[in-house]
Design a protein around this motif. Structure first.
Motif, PDB file in Angstrom:
ATOM      1  N   ILE A 330       0.832  -1.216   0.000  1.00  0.00           N
ATOM      2  CA  ILE A 330       0.000   0.000   0.000  1.00  0.00           C
ATOM      3  C   ILE A 330       0.859   1.255   0.000  1.00  0.00           C
ATOM      4  O   ILE A 330       0.608   2.201  -0.746  1.00  0.00           O
ATOM      5  CB  ILE A 330      -0.941   0.008   1.225  1.00  0.00           C
ATOM      6  CG1 ILE A 330      -1.963  -1.131   1.113  1.00  0.00           C
ATOM      7  CG2 ILE A 330      -1.652   1.349   1.340  1.00  0.00           C
ATOM      8  CD1 ILE A 330      -2.912  -1.009  -0.057  1.00  0.00           C
ATOM      9  N   THR A 331       1.849   1.295   0.858  1.00  0.00           N
ATOM     10  CA  THR A 331       2.755   2.445   0.920  1.00  0.00           C
ATOM     11  C   THR A 331       4.197   1.955   0.863  1.00  0.00           C
ATOM     12  O   THR A 331       4.485   0.772   1.062  1.00  0.00           O
ATOM     13  CB  THR A 331       2.566   3.264   2.215  1.00  0.00           C
ATOM     14  OG1 THR A 331       2.959   2.453   3.343  1.00  0.00           O
ATOM     15  CG2 THR A 331       1.117   3.704   2.383  1.00  0.00           C
ATOM     16  N   ALA A 332       5.103   2.880   0.593  1.00  0.00           N
ATOM     17  CA  ALA A 332       6.527   2.541   0.571  1.00  0.00           C
ATOM     18  C   ALA A 332       7.349   3.778   0.872  1.00  0.00           C
ATOM     19  O   ALA A 332       6.900   4.909   0.671  1.00  0.00           O
ATOM     20  CB  ALA A 332       6.922   1.966  -0.789  1.00  0.00           C
ATOM     21  N   ASP A 344      13.127   7.259  11.439  1.00  0.00           N
ATOM     22  CA  ASP A 344      11.903   6.947  12.167  1.00  0.00           C
ATOM     23  C   ASP A 344      11.311   5.665  11.588  1.00  0.00           C
ATOM     24  O   ASP A 344      10.735   5.667  10.505  1.00  0.00           O
ATOM     25  CB  ASP A 344      10.906   8.106  12.030  1.00  0.00           C
ATOM     26  CG  ASP A 344       9.653   7.896  12.870  1.00  0.00           C
ATOM     27  OD1 ASP A 344       9.472   6.776  13.405  1.00  0.00           O
ATOM     28  OD2 ASP A 344       8.859   8.838  12.984  1.00  0.00           O
ATOM     29  N   GLY A 345      11.464   4.562  12.313  1.00  0.00           N
ATOM     30  CA  GLY A 345      10.977   3.282  11.830  1.00  0.00           C
ATOM     31  C   GLY A 345       9.475   3.186  11.758  1.00  0.00           C
ATOM     32  O   GLY A 345       8.934   2.289  11.102  1.00  0.00           O
ATOM     33  N   ARG A 346       8.775   4.102  12.407  1.00  0.00           N
ATOM     34  CA  ARG A 346       7.298   4.062  12.368  1.00  0.00           C
ATOM     35  C   ARG A 346       6.751   4.678  11.086  1.00  0.00           C
ATOM     36  O   ARG A 346       5.575   4.519  10.775  1.00  0.00           O
ATOM     37  CB  ARG A 346       6.710   4.795  13.574  1.00  0.00           C
ATOM     38  CG  ARG A 346       7.029   4.198  14.930  1.00  0.00           C
ATOM     39  CD  ARG A 346       6.543   2.755  15.079  1.00  0.00           C
ATOM     40  NE  ARG A 346       7.560   1.811  14.651  1.00  0.00           N
ATOM     41  CZ  ARG A 346       7.341   0.826  13.794  1.00  0.00           C
ATOM     42  NH1 ARG A 346       6.170   0.658  13.232  1.00  0.00           N
ATOM     43  NH2 ARG A 346       8.305   0.001  13.467  1.00  0.00           N
ATOM     44  N   CYS A 347       7.570   5.407  10.364  1.00  0.00           N
ATOM     45  CA  CYS A 347       7.135   5.977   9.086  1.00  0.00           C
ATOM     46  C   CYS A 347       7.221   4.901   8.018  1.00  0.00           C
ATOM     47  O   CYS A 347       8.305   4.385   7.733  1.00  0.00           O
ATOM     48  CB  CYS A 347       7.998   7.174   8.701  1.00  0.00           C
ATOM     49  SG  CYS A 347       7.610   7.838   7.066  1.00  0.00           S
ATOM     50  N   VAL A 348       6.074   4.557   7.425  1.00  0.00           N
ATOM     51  CA  VAL A 348       6.055   3.525   6.380  1.00  0.00           C
ATOM     52  C   VAL A 348       5.792   4.126   5.002  1.00  0.00           C
ATOM     53  O   VAL A 348       5.494   3.416   4.052  1.00  0.00           O
ATOM     54  CB  VAL A 348       5.021   2.419   6.703  1.00  0.00           C
ATOM     55  CG1 VAL A 348       5.464   1.630   7.921  1.00  0.00           C
ATOM     56  CG2 VAL A 348       3.625   2.999   6.918  1.00  0.00           C
ATOM     57  N   PHE A 352       1.227   4.695  -3.599  1.00  0.00           N
ATOM     58  CA  PHE A 352       1.618   4.666  -5.003  1.00  0.00           C
ATOM     59  C   PHE A 352       0.537   5.399  -5.796  1.00  0.00           C
ATOM     60  O   PHE A 352      -0.586   4.886  -5.930  1.00  0.00           O
ATOM     61  CB  PHE A 352       1.742   3.229  -5.496  1.00  0.00           C
ATOM     62  CG  PHE A 352       2.802   2.430  -4.788  1.00  0.00           C
ATOM     63  CD1 PHE A 352       4.098   2.383  -5.276  1.00  0.00           C
ATOM     64  CD2 PHE A 352       2.504   1.724  -3.627  1.00  0.00           C
ATOM     65  CE1 PHE A 352       5.079   1.653  -4.627  1.00  0.00           C
ATOM     66  CE2 PHE A 352       3.473   0.988  -2.970  1.00  0.00           C
ATOM     67  CZ  PHE A 352       4.769   0.950  -3.468  1.00  0.00           C
ATOM     68  N   PRO A 353       0.809   6.599  -6.298  1.00  0.00           N
ATOM     69  CA  PRO A 353      -0.230   7.393  -6.967  1.00  0.00           C
ATOM     70  C   PRO A 353      -0.925   6.620  -8.086  1.00  0.00           C
ATOM     71  O   PRO A 353      -0.284   6.012  -8.938  1.00  0.00           O
ATOM     72  CB  PRO A 353       0.552   8.593  -7.515  1.00  0.00           C
ATOM     73  CG  PRO A 353       1.745   8.710  -6.612  1.00  0.00           C
ATOM     74  CD  PRO A 353       2.107   7.298  -6.267  1.00  0.00           C
ATOM     75  N   GLY A 354      -2.249   6.658  -8.053  1.00  0.00           N
ATOM     76  CA  GLY A 354      -3.036   5.967  -9.066  1.00  0.00           C
ATOM     77  C   GLY A 354      -3.205   4.483  -8.825  1.00  0.00           C
ATOM     78  O   GLY A 354      -3.976   3.826  -9.520  1.00  0.00           O
ATOM     79  N   LEU A 355      -2.471   3.940  -7.845  1.00  0.00           N
ATOM     80  CA  LEU A 355      -2.532   2.506  -7.576  1.00  0.00           C
ATOM     81  C   LEU A 355      -3.083   2.190  -6.201  1.00  0.00           C
ATOM     82  O   LEU A 355      -3.814   1.214  -6.037  1.00  0.00           O
ATOM     83  CB  LEU A 355      -1.139   1.887  -7.722  1.00  0.00           C
ATOM     84  CG  LEU A 355      -0.475   1.986  -9.098  1.00  0.00           C
ATOM     85  CD1 LEU A 355       0.946   1.440  -9.046  1.00  0.00           C
ATOM     86  CD2 LEU A 355      -1.289   1.247 -10.146  1.00  0.00           C
ATOM     87  N   THR A 356      -2.703   2.972  -5.194  1.00  0.00           N
ATOM     88  CA  THR A 356      -3.179   2.732  -3.834  1.00  0.00           C
ATOM     89  C   THR A 356      -3.549   4.060  -3.183  1.00  0.00           C
ATOM     90  O   THR A 356      -3.100   5.129  -3.614  1.00  0.00           O
ATOM     91  CB  THR A 356      -2.111   2.033  -2.961  1.00  0.00           C
ATOM     92  OG1 THR A 356      -0.963   2.896  -2.816  1.00  0.00           O
ATOM     93  CG2 THR A 356      -1.665   0.720  -3.589  1.00  0.00           C
ATOM     94  N   ASP A 357      -4.357   3.984  -2.147  1.00  0.00           N
ATOM     95  CA  ASP A 357      -4.746   5.186  -1.402  1.00  0.00           C
ATOM     96  C   ASP A 357      -4.908   4.805   0.065  1.00  0.00           C
ATOM     97  O   ASP A 357      -5.141   3.626   0.394  1.00  0.00           O
ATOM     98  CB  ASP A 357      -6.057   5.756  -1.953  1.00  0.00           C
ATOM     99  CG  ASP A 357      -6.233   7.232  -1.613  1.00  0.00           C
ATOM    100  OD1 ASP A 357      -5.349   7.794  -0.945  1.00  0.00           O
ATOM    101  OD2 ASP A 357      -7.257   7.807  -2.024  1.00  0.00           O
ATOM    102  N   TRP A 415       3.095  16.030   5.777  1.00  0.00           N
ATOM    103  CA  TRP A 415       3.726  15.780   4.483  1.00  0.00           C
ATOM    104  C   TRP A 415       3.130  14.550   3.781  1.00  0.00           C
ATOM    105  O   TRP A 415       3.591  14.161   2.724  1.00  0.00           O
ATOM    106  CB  TRP A 415       5.233  15.583   4.662  1.00  0.00           C
ATOM    107  CG  TRP A 415       5.879  16.803   5.213  1.00  0.00           C
ATOM    108  CD1 TRP A 415       6.232  17.943   4.540  1.00  0.00           C
ATOM    109  CD2 TRP A 415       6.226  17.032   6.582  1.00  0.00           C
ATOM    110  NE1 TRP A 415       6.780  18.858   5.400  1.00  0.00           N
ATOM    111  CE2 TRP A 415       6.793  18.336   6.669  1.00  0.00           C
ATOM    112  CE3 TRP A 415       6.125  16.275   7.759  1.00  0.00           C
ATOM    113  CZ2 TRP A 415       7.238  18.871   7.869  1.00  0.00           C
ATOM    114  CZ3 TRP A 415       6.568  16.818   8.946  1.00  0.00           C
ATOM    115  CH2 TRP A 415       7.120  18.098   8.983  1.00  0.00           C
ATOM    116  N   GLY A 416       2.134  13.927   4.396  1.00  0.00           N
ATOM    117  CA  GLY A 416       1.455  12.813   3.762  1.00  0.00           C
ATOM    118  C   GLY A 416       2.018  11.444   4.078  1.00  0.00           C
ATOM    119  O   GLY A 416       1.525  10.434   3.554  1.00  0.00           O
ATOM    120  N   CYS A 417       3.049  11.373   4.924  1.00  0.00           N
ATOM    121  CA  CYS A 417       3.622  10.074   5.284  1.00  0.00           C
ATOM    122  C   CYS A 417       2.706   9.349   6.278  1.00  0.00           C
ATOM    123  O   CYS A 417       2.153   9.973   7.194  1.00  0.00           O
ATOM    124  CB  CYS A 417       4.996  10.244   5.919  1.00  0.00           C
ATOM    125  SG  CYS A 417       6.250  10.872   4.788  1.00  0.00           S
TER     126      CYS A 417
END
Length: 523
Positions: A330-332, A344-348, A352-357, A415-417
């Motif tokens: 979902i995120t990367a 920061d290990g908690r930030c995942v 992926f624009p257009g693929l996941t939300d 920042w959207g993370c």
């Protein structure tokens, strides 16, 4: 439009290796074990040999009366042929159902009931040692991939049968069923289609974009995991030489990587943690790695920094992904050497624009924050279509407008993370994030191989720790490491093999807490 980049077609698992072999017929596949279904092929194969093997065993399945639309369970001794048999089943139009070799016999029997009289592909070892006799009553037929057993049909006995053409079915139909980790009980059976499998490949293609197709990819992922099925297909189609490991012991990996240096490594987070010791190995098995990647679980910053430091490439990177069996990635986010141990290990990362939300739903009427995290919900073209036999359970996790509840707690930054703090079921009152505390302990105490904080029936949460080589924990160092952390009980030291684990080496936290309580009560 959401997912506009995903073409309206599936991946056609049954012919993946035909197409890969047509592009690069001699591209090698290296194994650290013999295939149970074809030990004579050895441990260095080509895509052409794999394509022929899949065609051969698909024809044997057809001769055994496996037909399109039929569910076929694979539960056999561990090895890459678990994944290969899934492609064989797909080739004749069947629906492979992958059950990890680590599942116990009673669990397998219960899942067979849920599936509803499937064909069972297993082996002599499983039937002799692990599976109860009732699997014959719960299955339409039992096929043995290796060895023989009374009442079962041996696939070896069907050698030389007439080859049959591949069956192509509509890609919106079920194409693959795998089980979830089972960290909170009996595993669920997650159903994918050709469309969802293809959608899961696209985020991985994005992450691999900076990597040359000549780079060998080393993989240690459960052969029964959905990630192995989509990943092996994608890597083969891209033309990468493949290195597939069954044994994640550091010395085994060091020997294989010294002989065939990988440019990319993908593994479960706990495997990568075990491989930290390879950073100081005299053979320098990680020297040629350009990209490290983990499956969909959180990775500790110490592991990231240690592995990146071991690479001698100019700009190596670590691709951290977040997701689950039900959704795919979902995120990367990516790490480079400049992040070091302070990341920061908690930030995942981001979607992926257009693929996941992704969105985070508040729990108390306020915007989700670190101190008041919310429920993480996602949308993805790779999301499963149902839980087999548990439609109501599936429906409870999805909103009317398609948002899937991950079962995790977190928040998003300005920042959207996305920041992942805990599983909902693992939340401990008074602790904002057990995962964050565990990250800090890993960084402060390099001797730790595992640390898991679990709730106690009464009193403070208990940290369960494993050390490298089971050396006694230095209590003075421990006390300094926890001095500024929330109050914790005295650590309980265990051996790694004493911790209850899933097929992907995740620790079953609730089961661990139960076992810990039993040992403390003397039961």
């Amino acid at each position: 439009m959401f997912l506009q980049g995903v073409a309206n077609k599936g991946i056609r698992l049954g012919t993946v290796f035909d197409r890969a072999a047509a592009r690069r017929p001699a591209s090698p596949v290296y194994l650290d074990h013999d295939l149970d279904i074809a030990p004579e092929l050895g441990r260095r194969l080509t895509l052409t040999e794999l394509a022929d093997l899949i065609d051969d065993f698909a024809s044997r399945l057809w001769a055994a009366r496996v037909r399109p639309g039929e569910r076929v369970v694979i539960h056999k001794s561990d090895g890459f042929d678990v994944s290969l048999l899934a492609y064989c089943i797909a080739r004749v139009g069947g629906v492979p159902v992958l059950l990890s070799a680590k599942l116990d016999g009673a669990t397998v029997a219960e899942l067979l009931r849920r599936i509803g009289r499937p064909t069972l592909v297993t082996d002599e070892a499983k039937l002799t040692r692990d599976l109860p006799a009732e699997v014959f009553e719960l299955s339409e037929r039992v096929l043995v991939a290796a060895g023989g057993f009374p009442g079962a049909v041996s696939l070896a006995s069907l050698a030389g049968c007439e080859r049959v053409p591949a069956v192509t079915l509509p890609q919106e139909l079920p194409a693959l069923i795998t089980h979830t980790s089972g960290t909170t009980g009996l595993p669920k059976l997650a159903v994918q289609t050709g469309h969802t499998i293809l959608a899961r490949c696209r985020p991985q293609s994005v992450l691999l974009a900076p990597v040359s197709r000549r780079e060998p990819i080393a993989v240690h992922v459960s052969f029964a995991h959905s990630r192995m099925i989509s990943g092996a297909a994608l890597f083969a189609l891209r033309g990468h030489p493949l290195i597939l490991l069954r044994d994640d012991a550091p010395e085994n990996a060091a020997e294989m990587f010294a002989r065939v240096p990988p440019g990319v490594i993908e593994a479960h987070p706990n495997t990568l943690l075990r491989w930290e010791v390879l950073a100081d190995h005299p053979a320098k098995p990680l020297a040629r790695v350009r990209c490290f990647g983990n499956t969909f679980d959180a990775i500790h910053p110490r592991t990231v920094a240690t592995l990146l430091a071991a690479s001698e490439r100019a700009v190596p990177f670590f691709a951290q992904t977040y997701g689950q069996s039900e959704t795919g990635a979902i995120t990367a986010r990516t790490y480079t050497r400049r992040h070091r141990f302070g990341a920061d290990g908690r930030c995942v990362g981001r979607t992926f624009p257009g693929l996941t939300d992704v969105r985070v739903a508040g729990r108390d009427g306020r915007p989700p924050t670190k101190d008041s995290p919310g429920f993480i919900e996602v949308r993805s073209g790779g999301r499963i279509v149902t839980y087999l036999g548990e439609q109501e359970r599936f429906d409870r996790q999805i909103s009317p407008d398609g948002w899937w509840r991950m079962g995790d707690l977190g928040y998003r930054t300005r920042w959207g993370c996305l920041h992942l703090l805990d599983r909902e079921v693992d939340e401990i009152p008074g602790i904002s994030s057990t995962l964050e505390i565990e990250d800090k302990l890993f960084t402060r105490l390099p001797e730790l191989l595992e640390v898991v904080i679990v709730p106690a029936e009464s009193g403070m949460p208990v940290p369960v720790v494993c050390t490298r080589d089971d050396r006694p924990l230095d209590r003075a160092r421990w006390n300094r490491a926890v001095a500024d952390l929330p109050a914790l009980a005295e650590p309980a030291q265990r051996r790694w093999d004493e911790l209850p684990q899933t097929a992907t080496t995740k620790i079953k936290r609730r089961e661990l807490a139960r076992l810990l309580t039993q040992s403390q009560d003397g039961r």
